[in-house]
Design a protein around this motif. Structure first.
Motif, PDB file in Angstrom:
ATOM      1  N   ASP A 187     -26.753 -51.495 -44.681  1.00 32.06           N
ATOM      2  CA  ASP A 187     -25.597 -50.720 -43.902  1.00 32.06           C
ATOM      3  C   ASP A 187     -24.942 -51.300 -42.683  1.00 32.06           C
ATOM      4  O   ASP A 187     -23.774 -50.946 -42.347  1.00 32.06           O
ATOM      5  N   ASP A 216     -31.598 -52.589 -42.878  1.00 29.14           N
ATOM      6  CA  ASP A 216     -31.244 -51.238 -42.920  1.00 29.14           C
ATOM      7  C   ASP A 216     -31.276 -50.607 -41.430  1.00 29.14           C
ATOM      8  O   ASP A 216     -32.358 -50.419 -40.701  1.00 29.14           O
ATOM      9  N   SER A 219     -18.695 -48.876 -36.710  1.00 33.09           N
ATOM     10  CA  SER A 219     -17.871 -48.014 -37.487  1.00 33.09           C
ATOM     11  C   SER A 219     -16.854 -47.218 -36.636  1.00 33.09           C
ATOM     12  O   SER A 219     -15.817 -46.885 -37.358  1.00 33.09           O
ATOM     13  N   ARG A 236     -24.067 -50.336 -35.526  1.00 35.28           N
ATOM     14  CA  ARG A 236     -23.553 -49.610 -36.638  1.00 35.28           C
ATOM     15  C   ARG A 236     -22.754 -48.462 -36.423  1.00 35.28           C
ATOM     16  O   ARG A 236     -21.552 -48.443 -36.744  1.00 35.28           O
ATOM     17  N   THR A 237     -22.976 -47.601 -35.518  1.00 38.82           N
ATOM     18  CA  THR A 237     -22.157 -46.560 -35.182  1.00 38.82           C
ATOM     19  C   THR A 237     -21.140 -46.962 -34.242  1.00 38.82           C
ATOM     20  O   THR A 237     -19.857 -46.689 -34.666  1.00 38.82           O
ATOM     21  N   ALA A 239     -29.163 -49.299 -35.510  1.00 37.34           N
ATOM     22  CA  ALA A 239     -28.290 -48.205 -35.595  1.00 37.34           C
ATOM     23  C   ALA A 239     -27.231 -47.873 -34.637  1.00 37.34           C
ATOM     24  O   ALA A 239     -26.144 -47.399 -35.061  1.00 37.34           O
ATOM     25  N   TYR A 278     -29.655 -47.702 -40.495  1.00 38.59           N
ATOM     26  CA  TYR A 278     -29.966 -46.300 -40.324  1.00 38.59           C
ATOM     27  C   TYR A 278     -30.067 -45.614 -41.638  1.00 38.59           C
ATOM     28  O   TYR A 278     -30.858 -44.697 -42.053  1.00 38.59           O
ATOM     29  N   PHE A 279     -28.919 -45.740 -42.628  1.00 38.15           N
ATOM     30  CA  PHE A 279     -28.836 -44.845 -43.830  1.00 38.15           C
ATOM     31  C   PHE A 279     -29.528 -45.804 -45.009  1.00 38.15           C
ATOM     32  O   PHE A 279     -29.989 -45.143 -45.837  1.00 38.15           O
ATOM     33  N   TYR A 280     -29.245 -46.839 -45.309  1.00 38.02           N
ATOM     34  CA  TYR A 280     -29.504 -47.688 -46.210  1.00 38.02           C
ATOM     35  C   TYR A 280     -29.540 -49.169 -46.118  1.00 38.02           C
ATOM     36  O   TYR A 280     -29.074 -49.666 -45.223  1.00 38.02           O
TER      37      TYR A 280
END
Length: 141
Positions: A84, A77, A54, A50-51, A47, A79-81
């Motif tokens: 992601d 997955d 992004s 990903r942050t 996660a 964090y969201f789906y």
């Protein structure tokens, strides 16, 4: 330089200059990104990657970590789906992938191997995002 050799160091050391503390009125996202820059690379969770991806932070260091995870579990997955992290990764700017053509090629191979049925479970527009990445990555070689 192999960016994975520095797993014991945080982005604030690897990607100068060090960031000043966030402003008092900073958003939760801004505070989170500042916090993530102080964590050693090896301790970043999916996660977190990903942050950072992004938000386009230190991509030359975080993309290799994300691709390493995606090679093992493409639809992770974070964090969201499901998927992601993959979608955040393929949406990183072309300029970042230009510096990492071998990683882009590895990620392309993973994407091409994904069964259609799994792609159908991704959010609307995901197939187009993956196709755009494949087209961009092919131009790197």
């Amino acid at each position: 330089m192999d960016r994975l050799l520095h797993l014991d160091r945080p982005l604030d050391e690897l990607d100068p200059p060090r960031w000043a503390p966030p402003a008092c009125d900073a958003t939760r996202l801004v505070r989170k990104v500042h916090e993530l820059r102080r964590i050693p690379l090896g301790e970043l969770e999916p996660a977190d990657l990903r942050t950072l991806i992004s938000q386009q932070v230190a991509l030359s260091y975080v993309l290799p970590l994300a691709v390493r995870l995606l090679l093992e579990e493409p639809l992770l997955d974070a964090y969201f789906y499901e998927g992601d992290l993959l979608l955040a990764t393929v949406n990183a700017p072309a300029s970042a992938w230009y510096l990492l053509p071998d990683l882009a090629a590895q990620l392309c191979a993973v994407i091409r191997a994904l069964p259609e049925i799994l792609l159908a479970g991704l959010p609307r527009g995901a197939a187009e995002e993956l196709a755009r990445f494949l087209a961009r990555a092919e131009s790197l070689h």
